[in-house]
Design a protein around this motif. Structure first.
Motif, PDB file in Angstrom:
ATOM      1  N   SER A 318      38.729  31.235  35.445  1.00 49.25           N
ATOM      2  CA  SER A 318      37.988  32.171  34.588  1.00 49.25           C
ATOM      3  C   SER A 318      38.747  33.461  34.333  1.00 49.25           C
ATOM      4  CB  SER A 318      36.626  32.484  35.214  1.00 49.25           C
ATOM      5  OG  SER A 318      36.788  33.047  36.512  1.00 49.25           O
ATOM      6  N   GLY A 319      39.773  33.731  35.134  1.00 48.71           N
ATOM      7  CA  GLY A 319      40.587  34.904  34.892  1.00 48.71           C
ATOM      8  C   GLY A 319      40.420  35.963  35.960  1.00 48.71           C
ATOM      9  N   SER A 329      26.628  36.336  45.219  1.00 49.26           N
ATOM     10  CA  SER A 329      27.091  35.925  46.538  1.00 49.26           C
ATOM     11  C   SER A 329      27.590  34.482  46.482  1.00 49.26           C
ATOM     12  CB  SER A 329      25.956  36.054  47.553  1.00 49.26           C
ATOM     13  OG  SER A 329      26.372  35.612  48.824  1.00 49.26           O
ATOM     14  N   GLY A 330      28.786  34.222  47.035  1.00 45.06           N
ATOM     15  CA  GLY A 330      29.381  32.894  47.040  1.00 45.06           C
ATOM     16  C   GLY A 330      30.287  32.616  45.869  1.00 45.06           C
ATOM     17  N   ASP A 331      30.359  33.502  44.881  1.00 45.50           N
ATOM     18  CA  ASP A 331      31.262  33.276  43.747  1.00 45.50           C
ATOM     19  C   ASP A 331      32.714  33.395  44.199  1.00 45.50           C
ATOM     20  OD1 ASP A 331      29.079  32.965  42.178  1.00 45.50           O
ATOM     21  OD2 ASP A 331      29.230  34.903  41.149  1.00 45.50           O
ATOM     22  N   ARG A 332      33.564  32.481  43.685  1.00 42.60           N
ATOM     23  CA  ARG A 332      34.990  32.556  43.979  1.00 42.60           C
ATOM     24  C   ARG A 332      35.611  33.634  43.100  1.00 42.60           C
ATOM     25  NH1 ARG A 332      39.036  27.540  42.962  1.00 42.60           N
ATOM     26  NH2 ARG A 332      38.299  27.980  40.845  1.00 42.60           N
ATOM     27  N   VAL A 333      36.128  34.665  43.728  1.00 45.26           N
ATOM     28  CA  VAL A 333      36.686  35.792  42.985  1.00 45.26           C
ATOM     29  C   VAL A 333      38.206  35.793  43.003  1.00 45.26           C
ATOM     30  CG1 VAL A 333      34.655  37.248  43.327  1.00 45.26           C
ATOM     31  CG2 VAL A 333      36.476  37.259  45.035  1.00 45.26           C
ATOM     32  N   VAL A 433      44.510  44.340  43.805  1.00 48.12           N
ATOM     33  CA  VAL A 433      45.628  43.403  43.737  1.00 48.12           C
ATOM     34  C   VAL A 433      45.796  42.926  42.305  1.00 48.12           C
ATOM     35  CG1 VAL A 433      45.372  42.631  46.124  1.00 48.12           C
ATOM     36  CG2 VAL A 433      44.106  41.470  44.307  1.00 48.12           C
ATOM     37  N   THR A 434      46.937  42.293  42.076  1.00 50.76           N
ATOM     38  CA  THR A 434      47.216  41.641  40.801  1.00 50.76           C
ATOM     39  C   THR A 434      47.670  40.216  41.077  1.00 50.76           C
ATOM     40  OG1 THR A 434      49.496  42.458  40.834  1.00 50.76           O
ATOM     41  CG2 THR A 434      47.862  43.800  39.674  1.00 50.76           C
TER      42      THR A 434
END
Length: 594
Positions: A318-319, A329-333, A433-434
Motif C-alpha cells: 500500500s505504500g 490495531s494490528g495493521d501492518r505498517v 525511517v525511510t
C-alpha cells in the motif's frame, strides 16, 4: 556748406558705443536688484514671525468630557469632525450650532460624523472666537473654540524690485514694465557663467564691428561686475538681526511624525484607519502565576512501532505510511528484513548446513526403514511379520518433521521479512525511517497517538509553584485560551525543577510540542490596569509601546511594562495611569507613521 565725413564717422561710432554701453548697463539693472550693505552693529530689532499657511487651511481642535471637535477652514467653508471623547468614534445625527460674533449658523451633516457650513467670516483673516453648542442623543455640551485665519501676504519676486520701479516715476511703470519685466524674468533664470559668456561675446562682436580694441575689455569688466553683484551678500561681523523667530509651519491634512516622537493624524485619516481609543480603568483580577510548558500526547493513548532486531526497513504494497494517516490495531505498517554480520552469517550458515545434513541422514534412514518394513518374515505362528517395527518408522518421521521445522524457522529468522504491526488504533504522528533504511533493534520506526488526547507539561522551580489549581488555563501561541485540569506532579526534580502535568478539558487537536504558557489563578484579587492585547505594539527600540491620545489629532507613544493575562488582555505594570486614553484599535497603523 561742407561736411567732414571723417568727423561724421567718428560721431556715429561714438554714438553706437554709447548705445552699446547703455544696453549693457540696462541689462545689468534688469538682472541685478538693488543691494543694501549692513554696517557693523546694524540691528533689525525684533522680527515678526512668518506664518506659512498649510494646504489643509486654518484649523482648530477642542474637546470636552463628552466630545472631540475638529474644524478645518477652506475658503468660506468650515468642515467639522465630531467624535466621542472616550472612544474616538464618529457621532452621527448631532446638532452643531456655531456662533461667531453676531453670526449664528447650524452645521449640516455631509457624511457620518462630518459636518459643514459656509459663511463669509470663515474666509476673513484674523482671530474668530467661536461658541459651539453640541447636542447628540441625550448628551449636550457647550465648547469654546478659536479659529485663526492668517493674512494673505504677497511676496515680491526678484525682478519686481528692478531699478525702473525704484528710480523712475510710477506713471512710467505701465509703459516700461511690459517690455523690461519679461526680459528681467528671463535673464534672472540664466546662470552667472552663461551671463558672463553672453555679455563678453556681445562686447567682442560689437568691438570687432566698431573697430575698437578697448570695447571687448570693457565688456569683460562689465560682465565680471554683473556676476559679482548678482552673488549673495553675507553679513559681516557685528551684524545683528535681533530676536528672529522660526517660521511656524502647520501640518495640514498629512499624517506625520513630529520632532518629539508624537504623531499628528488628521481626523479624515483617523476615519479611514478606524482609530478607536479607550480610557484606562482599574479592575479587580485574580492573582495569577505563569509557568512555561509544552504539549505532549496522553500516555494512555500513545504507542510506538519499534524494530525487534537489526534489519532493513520495507513497506507494505500500500505504500509508505504518512504523518496524519489513521491506522487500526494490528495493521501492518512496515516490514523488517533482518541484516546479519559476516560472523553471524557464517554461524547461521554452519547451523543450516548441520541441520540440512542431519535432515538428509534422517530422510535416508527413514527411507531404508520404510523399504525394510515391506519385507515379511514368517513368525512362529506362521503369520508374516515386518522386519522393522512401526514404532521405529514413526520415531524417524517425528525426528524428520522436527528437523524440517527447525530449518524453516532458522531460514525465516535469518533472511525472511518480518511484519511490523500497530499495537493500537490512532493517528501516525511521526515516521522516523525511510524505505531501505537499516535500523538497530529497539529503534522507533513510527509513533501513533490520539491527536485529541493532549496533555500539557509545565516546569516549576522550587518556591514558584503554589496550589493554584482551581482555575488553570493554557495560552497557545495564537493567543488562544484553552482550559486545562491539573493531573499530577513529579516526585523528583529534573534540572532543579519539578514537572506539572495538566490535561486539556476539551478534546482539541493541538500539535505536539507546541510551547504554551500555563496561567494558574488563585483566589486572591488584585487591582490592575487591563488593556486589549492589540493595543500593545513594538516601538523602534523593541520595547512595548502604547499610543496615548493627547489631543483630538495628536498621539504620543508611551513605553510600558506589561504581561499577558490571557489571549485578549494585557496587565499594565508601569507606564500608564488611570484615565489615560490609549488607542485600542489601529495602534499598528500609528506605529508606521514616519
Amino acid at each position: 556748406m561742407s561736411f567732414d565725413l571723417s568727423s561724421i564717422g567718428r560721431f556715429t561710432r561714438n554714438a553706437m558705443r554709447v548705445a552699446c554701453f547703455g544696453t549693457l548697463f540696462l541689462f545689468s539693472m534688469i538682472i541685478v536688484p538693488p543691494h543694501s550693505l549692513a554696517h557693523e552693529g546694524h540691528d533689525h530689532g525684533e522680527k515678526k514671525p512668518e506664518s506659512t499657511v498649510a494646504v489643509g487651511g486654518p484649523r482648530f481642535a477642542v474637546e470636552s468630557s463628552l466630545f472631540q471637535l475638529v474644524g478645518q477652514a477652506n475658503g468660506k467653508k468650515l468642515t467639522l469632525y465630531l467624535d466621542r471623547f472616550d472612544n474616538n468614534s464618529p457621532i452621527e445625527g448631532a446638532l452643531i450650532d456655531i456662533t461667531a460674533g453676531v453670526d449664528n449658523q447650524i452645521a449640516e451633516e455631509v457624511s457620518p460624523g462630518t459636518y459643514a457650513l459656509s459663511a463669509d467670516w470663515v474666509a476673513k483673516s484674523g482671530t474668530h472666537d467661536l461658541i459651539v453648542s453640541i447636542t447628540a442623543n441625550d448628551d449636550a455640551d457647550l465648547i469654546l473654540a478659536q479659529l485663526v485665519v492668517p493674512e494673505t501676504e504677497v511676496i515680491a519676486n526678484d525682478h519686481a524690485l528692478a531699478w525702473w520701479k525704484i528710480y523712475l516715476p510710477a506713471a512710467t511703470h505701465a509703459y516700461i514694465s511690459p517690455v523690461l519685466t519679461p526680459i528681467g524674468a528671463f535673464l534672472s533664470k540664466v546662470h552667472n557663467s552663461y551671463l558672463f559668456i553672453g555679455v563678453f561675446s556681445a562686447g567682442l562682436v560689437l568691438g570687432l564691428l566698431l573697430r575698437n580694441k578697448a570695447f571687448p575689455v570693457l565688456s569683460a569688466i562689465i560682465a565680471l561686475c554683473l556676476v559679482s553683484l548678482s552673488t549673495p551678500v553675507t553679513a559681516h561681523e557685528g551684524h545683528d538681526h535681533g530676536d528672529e523667530k522660526t517660521p511656524l509651519v502647520q501640518t495640514g491634512n498629512q499624517p506625520q511624525r513630529l520632532a518629539d516622537g508624537s504623531v499628528f493624524l488628521p481626523k479624515p485619516t483617523q476615519r479611514l484607519l478606524n482609530i478607536r481609543s479607550e480610557v484606562v480603568k482599574f479592575s479587580d483580577t485574580p492573582k495569577t502565576q505563569r509557568l512555561l510548558g509544552k504539549t505532549i500526547s496522553d500516555p494512555a493513548f500513545r504507542s510506538v512501532v519499534q524494530a525487534v532486531r537489526d534489519g532493513r526497513i520495507g513497506f507494505p504494497p500500500s505504500g509508505l505510511p504518512t504523518i496524519g494517516e489513521i491506522v487500526n490495531s494490528g495493521d501492518r505498517v512496515a516490514t523488517l528484513t533482518p541484516v546479519l554480520t559476516l560472523e553471524a552469517q557464517a554461524g547461521m550458515a554452519e547451523q543450516l548446513g548441520a541441520l540440512t545434513q542431519e535432515l538428509a541422514i534422517t530422510q535416508q534412514r527413514l527411507a531404508r526403514l520404510q523399504a525394510a518394513s515391506e519385507v515379511q518374515v514368517a513368525g512362529q505362528s506362521g503369520i508374516g511379520l515386518s522386519a522393522v517395527s512401526r514404532g521405529s518408522i514413526e520415531e524417524l518421521e517425528v525426528q524428520l518433521n522436527a528437523l524440517t521445522s527447525r530449518r524453516d524457522a532458522l531460514k525465516a529468522i535469518s533472511f525472511g521479512p518480518l511484519d511490523l504491526e500497530a499495537s493500537r488504533s490512532g493517528t501516525i504522528a511521526n515516521v522516523n525511517v525511510t524505505a531501505g533504511q537499516v535500523v538497530a533493534a529497539g529503534d522507533t520506526v513510527m509513533e501513533i497517538v490520539d491527536p485529541k488526547r493532549v496533555w500539557v507539561e509545565a516546569i516549576a522551580y522550587p518556591g514558584q509553584w503554589t496550589d493554584f489549581t482551581s482555575n488553570a488555563r493554557a495560552l497557545l501561541p495564537k493567543n488562544d485560551i484553552v482550559p486545562i485540569t491539573y493531573i499530577t506532579r513529579s516526585l523528583s526534580l529534573t534540572a532543579q525543577a519539578e514537572t506539572l502535568y495538566f490535561r486539556l478539558q476539551k478534546e482539541e487537536i493541538v500539535p505536539l510540542g507546541t510551547p504554551v504558557t500555563v496561567i494558574l489563578e488563585g483566589e486572591k484579587k488584585e487591582r490592575s490596569l487591563l488593556i486589549p492585547r492589540n493595543a500593545v505594539v513594538r516601538g523602534a527600540s523593541g520595547l512595548l509601546v502604547v499610543w496615548v491620545q493627547e489631543a483630538p489629532e495628536t498621539f504620543r507613544p508611551q513605553i510600558i511594562d506589561a504581561e499577558p493575562v490571557d489571549g485578549t488582555l494585557m496587565k499594565i505594570k508601569a507606564g500608564l495611569t488611570e484615565d489615560d486614553r490609549f488607542v485600542a484599535e489601529g495602534a499598528s497603523f500609528l506605529n508606521q507613521v514616519r
